[in-house]
Design an enzyme around this catalytic site. Structure first.
Site, PDB file in Angstrom:
ATOM      1  N   CYS A  20       0.835  -1.211   0.000  1.00  0.00           N
ATOM      2  CA  CYS A  20       0.000   0.000   0.000  1.00  0.00           C
ATOM      3  C   CYS A  20       0.869   1.259   0.000  1.00  0.00           C
ATOM      4  O   CYS A  20       1.486   1.572  -1.002  1.00  0.00           O
ATOM      5  CB  CYS A  20      -0.984  -0.034   1.172  1.00  0.00           C
ATOM      6  SG  CYS A  20      -2.398   1.068   0.926  1.00  0.00           S
ATOM      7  N   GLU A  54      -2.816  -9.130   3.630  1.00  0.00           N
ATOM      8  CA  GLU A  54      -3.167  -9.581   4.980  1.00  0.00           C
ATOM      9  C   GLU A  54      -4.641  -9.357   5.311  1.00  0.00           C
ATOM     10  O   GLU A  54      -5.041  -9.411   6.479  1.00  0.00           O
ATOM     11  CB  GLU A  54      -2.306  -8.845   6.013  1.00  0.00           C
ATOM     12  CG  GLU A  54      -2.724  -7.414   6.302  1.00  0.00           C
ATOM     13  CD  GLU A  54      -2.377  -6.392   5.243  1.00  0.00           C
ATOM     14  OE1 GLU A  54      -2.681  -5.210   5.445  1.00  0.00           O
ATOM     15  OE2 GLU A  54      -1.800  -6.776   4.202  1.00  0.00           O
ATOM     16  N   HIS A  91      -3.927  -5.167   0.002  1.00  0.00           N
ATOM     17  CA  HIS A  91      -3.544  -5.700   1.309  1.00  0.00           C
ATOM     18  C   HIS A  91      -3.598  -7.222   1.308  1.00  0.00           C
ATOM     19  O   HIS A  91      -4.669  -7.812   1.457  1.00  0.00           O
ATOM     20  CB  HIS A  91      -4.470  -5.162   2.398  1.00  0.00           C
ATOM     21  CG  HIS A  91      -4.274  -3.706   2.689  1.00  0.00           C
ATOM     22  ND1 HIS A  91      -3.474  -3.256   3.712  1.00  0.00           N
ATOM     23  CD2 HIS A  91      -4.754  -2.606   2.062  1.00  0.00           C
ATOM     24  CE1 HIS A  91      -3.474  -1.930   3.717  1.00  0.00           C
ATOM     25  NE2 HIS A  91      -4.235  -1.515   2.725  1.00  0.00           N
TER      26      HIS A  91
END
Length: 344
Positions: free
Chosen positions: A238, A320, A318
């Site tokens: 990001c 995660e 992202h």
């Protein structure tokens, strides 16, 4: 109690106050995720923003401490069509988050899509005049360096010893990012945003985390990344993706309304697979000079970069993602495995 949303362009929306009292100012944005509301509010990348949820009901499965992505909320205010509670609304109030229910979130989202993200004020009570004066005193998001507000104040460790030693530069890292890296076997040391390159160069790999604000004012952070190029494996997520691009001379720009949600399709050029990804950013990389690895299927913006000769790569989304989707998790797991192999 009646509340009010006032946008920079003069548009107003009425709602009902269900959170903390007072007035909050920030950049009004929207997120399209159907779940993960607690994760959104505690995500450091939402620092300085007023979040409109497009989901019709928010708060319907309660709250739990394990869902928090940081120690405290970062969204300045929350806008909802229907807030369910009382666990959710009590949680917001206890943590000082101004929140309105009964907002016409469909109209607001369409307005932000057409006009772009903009400054706004959310007031639990008071006059439109006072709210407008407060929002005009708030600086625009473009040009704002916010990572110092959310970064760890001092280094700390996470994960089991014995794995590849990975330094995480905390520009606003989420807890789920650190957990995913640790589960992949990494031994983590998390550093503040202003850590020096000489400290990071001694690790097996360096992860540049996500975070809030405009990447362009972060001259010191970009210089640190540039100094590390070719010396140690780098991976950006990001904001870290944007900082890697700037370090390599690739420009960034502000998106009109950003990418925020858990349903963003991204094509991976090498495999031609489409990944459903979680995203939260208002800025993007403008040019890739042939180094792009991923592309948004919404607007064609650059979603990933790779520079094999420099051992550097990044993604705009992202991997995660919590509570999901999980399509991109293997990207970070593979990177940790590559760092391990290179360090052996």
């Amino acid at each position: 109690m009646s509340g009010l949303l006032v946008l920079e362009d003069g548009t107003t929306f009425a709602g009902r106050s269900v959170g903390a009292g007072g007035t909050a100012v920030g950049e009004a944005v929207f997120t399209t995720g159907m779940s993960g509301y607690q994760e959104v509010v505690t995500d450091p990348s939402f620092h300085g923003q007023i979040v409109c949820f497009t989901a019709a009901m928010v708060g319907n499965y309660g709250v739990a401490e394990r869902r928090c992505e940081s120690a405290a909320p970062h969204a300045r205010a929350v806008l909802m069509r229907e807030a369910r509670g009382p666990a959710w609304t009590d949680w917001l109030a206890a943590r000082g988050v101004v929140a309105l229910s009964g907002i016409d979130t469909r109209s607001l989202t369409l307005h932000l899509r057409e006009r772009g993200a903009m400054r706004a004020a959310v007031a639990s009570s008071g006059s439109e005049h006072d709210a407008r004066a407060a929002l005009l005193a708030e600086p625009p998001m473009a040009g704002r360096a916010l990572v110092a507000d959310v970064s760890a104040p001092a280094p700390y460790r996470q994960g089991e010893a014995g794995g590849p030693r990975i330094a995480v530069v905390d520009y606003g890292a989420k807890r789920s990012l650190l957990r995913l890296l640790a589960r992949a076997g990494a031994s983590l040391t998390v550093f503040p945003h202003d850590v020096e390159a000489r400290v990071l160069a001694g690790f097996d790999g360096v992860l540049l985390s996500s975070g809030p604000g405009d990447p362009e004012p972060l001259a010191r952070e970009v210089a640190t990344v540039r100094e590390l190029l070719g010396r140690v494996p780098l991976f950006g997520v990001c904001l870290g993706h944007q900082l890697l691009a700037l370090a390599l001379g690739l420009p960034t720009f502000k998106l009109r309304f950003g990418h925020r949600g858990a349903n963003h399709p991204v094509i991976e050029h090498a495999s031609r697979r489409v990944l459903v990804t979680s995203q939260n950013h208002g800025f993007a990389v403008a040019e890739a000079d042939g180094f792009a690895t991923h592309e948004s299927l919404y607007d064609g913006t650059i979603e990933g970069l790779a520079f094999p000769q420099l051992r550097a790569a990044s993604v705009q989304f992202h991997p995660e993602a919590r509570p999901g989707p999980h399509d991109a998790r293997p990207i970070l797991e593979r990177w940790v495995a590559e760092v391990r192999a290179a360090a052996a």
